[in-house]
Design a protein around this motif. Sequence first.
Motif, PDB file in Angstrom:
ATOM      1  N   MET A  40       0.812  -1.177   0.000  1.00 27.62           N
ATOM      2  CA  MET A  40       0.000   0.000   0.000  1.00 27.62           C
ATOM      3  C   MET A  40       0.869   1.261   0.000  1.00 27.62           C
ATOM      4  O   MET A  40       0.587   2.189  -0.756  1.00 27.62           O
ATOM      5  CB  MET A  40      -0.902  -0.056   1.231  1.00 27.62           C
ATOM      6  CG  MET A  40      -1.797   1.106   1.359  1.00 27.62           C
ATOM      7  SD  MET A  40      -3.290   0.782   0.461  1.00 27.62           S
ATOM      8  CE  MET A  40      -4.268   2.075   1.051  1.00 27.62           C
ATOM      9  N   LYS A  41       1.921   1.288   0.839  1.00 29.40           N
ATOM     10  CA  LYS A  41       2.815   2.438   0.871  1.00 29.40           C
ATOM     11  C   LYS A  41       3.526   2.606  -0.461  1.00 29.40           C
ATOM     12  O   LYS A  41       3.741   3.722  -0.914  1.00 29.40           O
ATOM     13  CB  LYS A  41       3.854   2.277   1.985  1.00 29.40           C
ATOM     14  CG  LYS A  41       3.306   2.511   3.358  1.00 29.40           C
ATOM     15  CD  LYS A  41       4.427   2.430   4.356  1.00 29.40           C
ATOM     16  CE  LYS A  41       3.919   2.683   5.762  1.00 29.40           C
ATOM     17  NZ  LYS A  41       4.995   2.650   6.732  1.00 29.40           N
ATOM     18  N   LYS A  42       3.895   1.486  -1.081  1.00 27.88           N
ATOM     19  CA  LYS A  42       4.601   1.538  -2.352  1.00 27.88           C
ATOM     20  C   LYS A  42       3.691   2.148  -3.431  1.00 27.88           C
ATOM     21  O   LYS A  42       4.110   2.987  -4.215  1.00 27.88           O
ATOM     22  CB  LYS A  42       5.051   0.136  -2.749  1.00 27.88           C
ATOM     23  CG  LYS A  42       5.933   0.121  -3.968  1.00 27.88           C
ATOM     24  CD  LYS A  42       6.446  -1.268  -4.222  1.00 27.88           C
ATOM     25  CE  LYS A  42       7.367  -1.261  -5.434  1.00 27.88           C
ATOM     26  NZ  LYS A  42       7.879  -2.566  -5.749  1.00 27.88           N
ATOM     27  N   ALA A  43       2.444   1.754  -3.478  1.00 29.95           N
ATOM     28  CA  ALA A  43       1.488   2.273  -4.452  1.00 29.95           C
ATOM     29  C   ALA A  43       1.255   3.768  -4.210  1.00 29.95           C
ATOM     30  O   ALA A  43       1.137   4.552  -5.166  1.00 29.95           O
ATOM     31  CB  ALA A  43       0.167   1.512  -4.373  1.00 29.95           C
ATOM     32  N   PHE A  44       1.189   4.160  -2.949  1.00 32.21           N
ATOM     33  CA  PHE A  44       0.994   5.569  -2.606  1.00 32.21           C
ATOM     34  C   PHE A  44       2.183   6.403  -3.084  1.00 32.21           C
ATOM     35  O   PHE A  44       2.019   7.478  -3.660  1.00 32.21           O
ATOM     36  CB  PHE A  44       0.794   5.722  -1.091  1.00 32.21           C
ATOM     37  CG  PHE A  44       0.666   7.160  -0.672  1.00 32.21           C
ATOM     38  CD1 PHE A  44      -0.501   7.884  -0.938  1.00 32.21           C
ATOM     39  CD2 PHE A  44       1.712   7.807  -0.019  1.00 32.21           C
ATOM     40  CE1 PHE A  44      -0.620   9.203  -0.560  1.00 32.21           C
ATOM     41  CE2 PHE A  44       1.605   9.136   0.359  1.00 32.21           C
ATOM     42  CZ  PHE A  44       0.428   9.836   0.092  1.00 32.21           C
ATOM     43  N   ARG A  45       3.429   5.901  -2.856  1.00 35.21           N
ATOM     44  CA  ARG A  45       4.624   6.623  -3.292  1.00 35.21           C
ATOM     45  C   ARG A  45       4.679   6.738  -4.820  1.00 35.21           C
ATOM     46  O   ARG A  45       5.046   7.790  -5.345  1.00 35.21           O
ATOM     47  CB  ARG A  45       5.886   5.908  -2.784  1.00 35.21           C
ATOM     48  CG  ARG A  45       6.207   6.277  -1.369  1.00 35.21           C
ATOM     49  CD  ARG A  45       7.595   5.819  -0.982  1.00 35.21           C
ATOM     50  NE  ARG A  45       7.398   4.906   0.129  1.00 35.21           N
ATOM     51  CZ  ARG A  45       8.108   3.844   0.401  1.00 35.21           C
ATOM     52  NH1 ARG A  45       9.111   3.515  -0.372  1.00 35.21           N
ATOM     53  NH2 ARG A  45       7.850   3.095   1.431  1.00 35.21           N
ATOM     54  N   ILE A  46       4.318   5.682  -5.491  1.00 33.88           N
ATOM     55  CA  ILE A  46       4.328   5.719  -6.960  1.00 33.88           C
ATOM     56  C   ILE A  46       3.303   6.744  -7.450  1.00 33.88           C
ATOM     57  O   ILE A  46       3.583   7.546  -8.346  1.00 33.88           O
ATOM     58  CB  ILE A  46       4.046   4.312  -7.548  1.00 33.88           C
ATOM     59  CG1 ILE A  46       5.240   3.387  -7.268  1.00 33.88           C
ATOM     60  CG2 ILE A  46       3.780   4.396  -9.050  1.00 33.88           C
ATOM     61  CD1 ILE A  46       5.017   1.943  -7.643  1.00 33.88           C
ATOM     62  N   GLY A  47       2.128   6.731  -6.883  1.00 36.56           N
ATOM     63  CA  GLY A  47       1.080   7.689  -7.264  1.00 36.56           C
ATOM     64  C   GLY A  47       1.511   9.118  -6.988  1.00 36.56           C
ATOM     65  O   GLY A  47       1.297  10.020  -7.819  1.00 36.56           O
TER      66      GLY A  47
ATOM     67  N   THR B  49       4.594  10.232  -6.764  1.00 38.96           N
ATOM     68  CA  THR B  49       5.673  10.550  -7.699  1.00 38.96           C
ATOM     69  C   THR B  49       5.115  10.932  -9.063  1.00 38.96           C
ATOM     70  O   THR B  49       5.559  11.911  -9.685  1.00 38.96           O
ATOM     71  CB  THR B  49       6.637   9.352  -7.840  1.00 38.96           C
ATOM     72  OG1 THR B  49       7.139   9.000  -6.551  1.00 38.96           O
ATOM     73  CG2 THR B  49       7.799   9.674  -8.763  1.00 38.96           C
ATOM     74  N   ILE B  50       4.101  10.203  -9.528  1.00 40.48           N
ATOM     75  CA  ILE B  50       3.477  10.507 -10.824  1.00 40.48           C
ATOM     76  C   ILE B  50       2.816  11.888 -10.785  1.00 40.48           C
ATOM     77  O   ILE B  50       2.958  12.691 -11.711  1.00 40.48           O
ATOM     78  CB  ILE B  50       2.460   9.408 -11.216  1.00 40.48           C
ATOM     79  CG1 ILE B  50       3.210   8.117 -11.547  1.00 40.48           C
ATOM     80  CG2 ILE B  50       1.579   9.854 -12.382  1.00 40.48           C
ATOM     81  CD1 ILE B  50       2.317   6.910 -11.765  1.00 40.48           C
TER      82      ILE B  50
ATOM     83  N   ALA C 248       2.906  17.549 -12.339  1.00 37.26           N
ATOM     84  CA  ALA C 248       2.856  18.959 -11.949  1.00 37.26           C
ATOM     85  C   ALA C 248       4.083  19.705 -12.461  1.00 37.26           C
ATOM     86  O   ALA C 248       3.981  20.854 -12.918  1.00 37.26           O
ATOM     87  CB  ALA C 248       2.745  19.087 -10.437  1.00 37.26           C
ATOM     88  N   ILE C 249       5.246  19.067 -12.405  1.00 36.00           N
ATOM     89  CA  ILE C 249       6.471  19.699 -12.901  1.00 36.00           C
ATOM     90  C   ILE C 249       6.382  19.918 -14.408  1.00 36.00           C
ATOM     91  O   ILE C 249       6.717  21.001 -14.909  1.00 36.00           O
ATOM     92  CB  ILE C 249       7.713  18.843 -12.528  1.00 36.00           C
ATOM     93  CG1 ILE C 249       7.957  18.914 -11.019  1.00 36.00           C
ATOM     94  CG2 ILE C 249       8.951  19.305 -13.300  1.00 36.00           C
ATOM     95  CD1 ILE C 249       9.015  17.957 -10.511  1.00 36.00           C
ATOM     96  N   VAL C 250       5.901  18.918 -15.138  1.00 33.50           N
ATOM     97  CA  VAL C 250       5.777  19.039 -16.603  1.00 33.50           C
ATOM     98  C   VAL C 250       4.792  20.155 -16.961  1.00 33.50           C
ATOM     99  O   VAL C 250       5.066  20.998 -17.815  1.00 33.50           O
ATOM    100  CB  VAL C 250       5.345  17.691 -17.229  1.00 33.50           C
ATOM    101  CG1 VAL C 250       4.938  17.865 -18.684  1.00 33.50           C
ATOM    102  CG2 VAL C 250       6.465  16.668 -17.102  1.00 33.50           C
TER     103      VAL C 250
END
Length: 197
Positions: free
Chosen positions: A1-8, A10-11, A16-18
């Motif tokens: 769950m934490k891994k999916a949250f971090r990936i989301g 990050t995306i 937002a940067i783009v």
Amino acid sequence: MKKAFRIGLTIVICAAIVVGYYYYLSRKSDKQSTEQTDEMSEVDKIISRDFEGKYPTTPREVVKWYNRIITAYYGQEYSDEELEKMADQARMLMDDELLKYNDRDTYLTSLKADIENYKNRKRVIVQSRVCDSNDIRYAIVKGDSCAYVNTYYFVKEGSSYTRSYQEFVLRKDGEGNWKILTFRLTEGEPEGETDEE
């Protein structure tokens, strides 16, 4: 769950940067083009006007552009090449019948002599004004749609000032564009004179 949250997360941050970078570049480009337009001389603005792609839509606009061109002839600094380009722009506002009687070479020769005369007499068109849209007269003449536009020129010669009044006759061409057919000096102040330039 934490891994999916971090990936989301990050995306979302990358997106937002783009988007932010795209917004920055587009605003920077708009600002540069606005600055370039502001830095252009009147002669450059006249020469760069695309009359083929964006022709003036009303008789009044046609006469206002013509006035801008002739005011630049007599009051701006330019090269011979720029003068020829401005003359070509003025000729794009003219009806084919008027052009037939004023081929390009004859027009340029006459124009250069007239400009030289203005310089010798220290004459400058200080301002030109065109009548209000409501004061333009429209008529059908020999099957053609015509418009009559009054204008005046405020001219400085040495230390004195005078006004001259002209009536332009424009005719709608086959493409629906208003073209200058003729113009003549008139007496007195035209009706509906406006302060707009």
